[in-house]
Design a protein around this motif. Structure first.
Motif, PDB file in Angstrom:
ATOM      1  N   UNK A  84       0.830  -1.203   0.000  1.00 12.87           N
ATOM      2  CA  UNK A  84       0.000   0.000   0.000  1.00 12.87           C
ATOM      3  C   UNK A  84       0.865   1.254   0.000  1.00 12.87           C
ATOM      4  N   UNK A  85       1.948   1.245   0.784  1.00 14.73           N
ATOM      5  CA  UNK A  85       2.807   2.416   0.833  1.00 14.73           C
ATOM      6  C   UNK A  85       3.510   2.653  -0.498  1.00 14.73           C
ATOM      7  N   UNK A  86       3.979   1.572  -1.141  1.00 17.49           N
ATOM      8  CA  UNK A  86       4.641   1.697  -2.443  1.00 17.49           C
ATOM      9  C   UNK A  86       3.659   2.241  -3.487  1.00 17.49           C
ATOM     10  N   UNK A  87       2.436   1.732  -3.498  1.00 13.04           N
ATOM     11  CA  UNK A  87       1.438   2.189  -4.458  1.00 13.04           C
ATOM     12  C   UNK A  87       1.103   3.659  -4.240  1.00 13.04           C
ATOM     13  N   UNK A  88       0.927   4.048  -2.982  1.00 15.92           N
ATOM     14  CA  UNK A  88       0.599   5.450  -2.687  1.00 15.92           C
ATOM     15  C   UNK A  88       1.707   6.396  -3.099  1.00 15.92           C
ATOM     16  N   UNK A  89       2.948   5.994  -2.813  1.00 16.54           N
ATOM     17  CA  UNK A  89       4.091   6.843  -3.177  1.00 16.54           C
ATOM     18  C   UNK A  89       4.257   6.902  -4.698  1.00 16.54           C
ATOM     19  N   UNK A  90       4.084   5.734  -5.358  1.00 12.01           N
ATOM     20  CA  UNK A  90       4.283   5.693  -6.803  1.00 12.01           C
ATOM     21  C   UNK A  90       3.216   6.459  -7.573  1.00 12.01           C
ATOM     22  N   UNK A  91       2.021   6.507  -7.028  1.00 11.50           N
ATOM     23  CA  UNK A  91       0.917   7.191  -7.722  1.00 11.50           C
ATOM     24  C   UNK A  91       0.737   8.626  -7.243  1.00 11.50           C
ATOM     25  N   UNK A  92       1.651   9.071  -6.381  1.00 11.29           N
ATOM     26  CA  UNK A  92       1.533  10.431  -5.869  1.00 11.29           C
ATOM     27  C   UNK A  92       1.999  11.444  -6.854  1.00 11.29           C
TER      28      UNK A  92
END
Length: 203
Positions: free
Chosen positions: A195-203
Motif C-alpha cells: 500500500x505504501x509503495x502504491x501510494x508513493x508511486x501514484x503520488x
C-alpha cells in the motif's frame, strides 16, 4: 524437601525486558503520530500514515514484543520475529553462546532473539568472577553468592543446556523440530508495504 526422582523442569519463559520496554514506547509514539496524521492530515497524508502504521506496527511487535524462549519438560519453543520453532529436547543438538545465543538442531541454527548477548554484562560478570577469585583463591568461602559469574543471558543458555542434556532421553521429549512461520506478522507487513509503495508511486 527435595525430590531427586523427578528431573522434569518447571516451565519457564525468557524474554528481554529492554525489548519489551522499547517496543511499548515505539508503539506509543507510532500511535500518537500516526493517529494524529490520520485525524488532522490533508489529501493523501491520512492514507500514507495508515499504510505506514500497517507496515511498521507488525515489525515493531515482531522485533520487540514477540520474541520469547519457553522451556518445559518436553520441549524448547523459540519464538523469533517471523517464525516459531518447537524443538523436543531430543532434537536439540547444541545450545551455544557467542556473539549471539543460538540453538542447533538437525544441521540448522536458530537464533534466540529473546536472549540477546550483552558484551557489557559479560565483562561485568567476568570482573566480578576475577574479584572473587582474588579475594578467595582457594574457594573456601561462598563469595560469589551476591556477584554472579555469568551474564543473565549466558546463565539462561547454560540452564537450557542442562535441561536438554537431562531430558533428551525422556520418551515425551522425542520428535523432530517443527517450524511455523508467523503469517500474522508477515501478512499485514506485506499489505502495508504494498500500500505504501502504491501510494508513493501514484503520488
Amino acid at each position: 524437601m527435595s525430590t531427586p526422582q523427578s528431573s522434569a523442569p518447571e516451565p519457564r519463559t525468557y524474554r528481554s525486558t529492554a525489548s519489551l520496554v522499547t517496543g511499548a514506547l515505539l508503539l506509543a509514539l507510532g500511535a500518537w503520530f500516526g493517529v494524529d496524521a490520520i485525524w488532522r492530515g490533508d489529501g493523501r497524508t491520512p492514507w500514507l500514515a495508515l499504510a505506514a502504521l500497517v507496515l511498521l506496527v507488525p515489525l515493531v511487535v515482531a522485533y520487540t514484543l514477540r520474541p520469547a524462549v519457553v522451556s518445559d519438560e518436553d520441549r524448547l519453543t523459540v519464538r523469533n520475529p517471523f517464525r516459531t520453532v518447537t524443538l523436543p529436547w531430543a532434537a536439540v543438538a547444541e545450545l551455544r553462546s557467542g556473539f549471539t545465543n543460538e540453538v542447533r538442531s538437525d544441521g540448522r541454527t536458530y537464533q534466540l532473539w529473546a536472549l540477546p548477548v550483552s558484551l557489557r554484562a559479560r565483562k561485568k560478570a567476568a570482573r566480578a568472577q576475577m574479584r572473587n577469585a582474588v579475594a578467595d583463591p582457594h574457594g573456601a568461602t561462598p563469595t560469589t553468592v551476591s556477584q554472579p559469574s555469568r551474564s543473565d543471558s549466558d546463565q539462561a543458555v547454560e540452564d537450557l543446556r542442562e535441561i536438554a542434556e537431562r531430558r533428551a532421553a525422556a520418551p515425551s521429549a522425542q520428535g523432530p523440530a517443527v517450524v511455523r512461520w508467523a503469517y500474522e506478522i508477515i501478512a499485514p507487513t506485506a499489505v502495508g508495504a504494498i500500500a505504501l509503495v502504491v501510494l508513493v508511486a501514484t503520488g
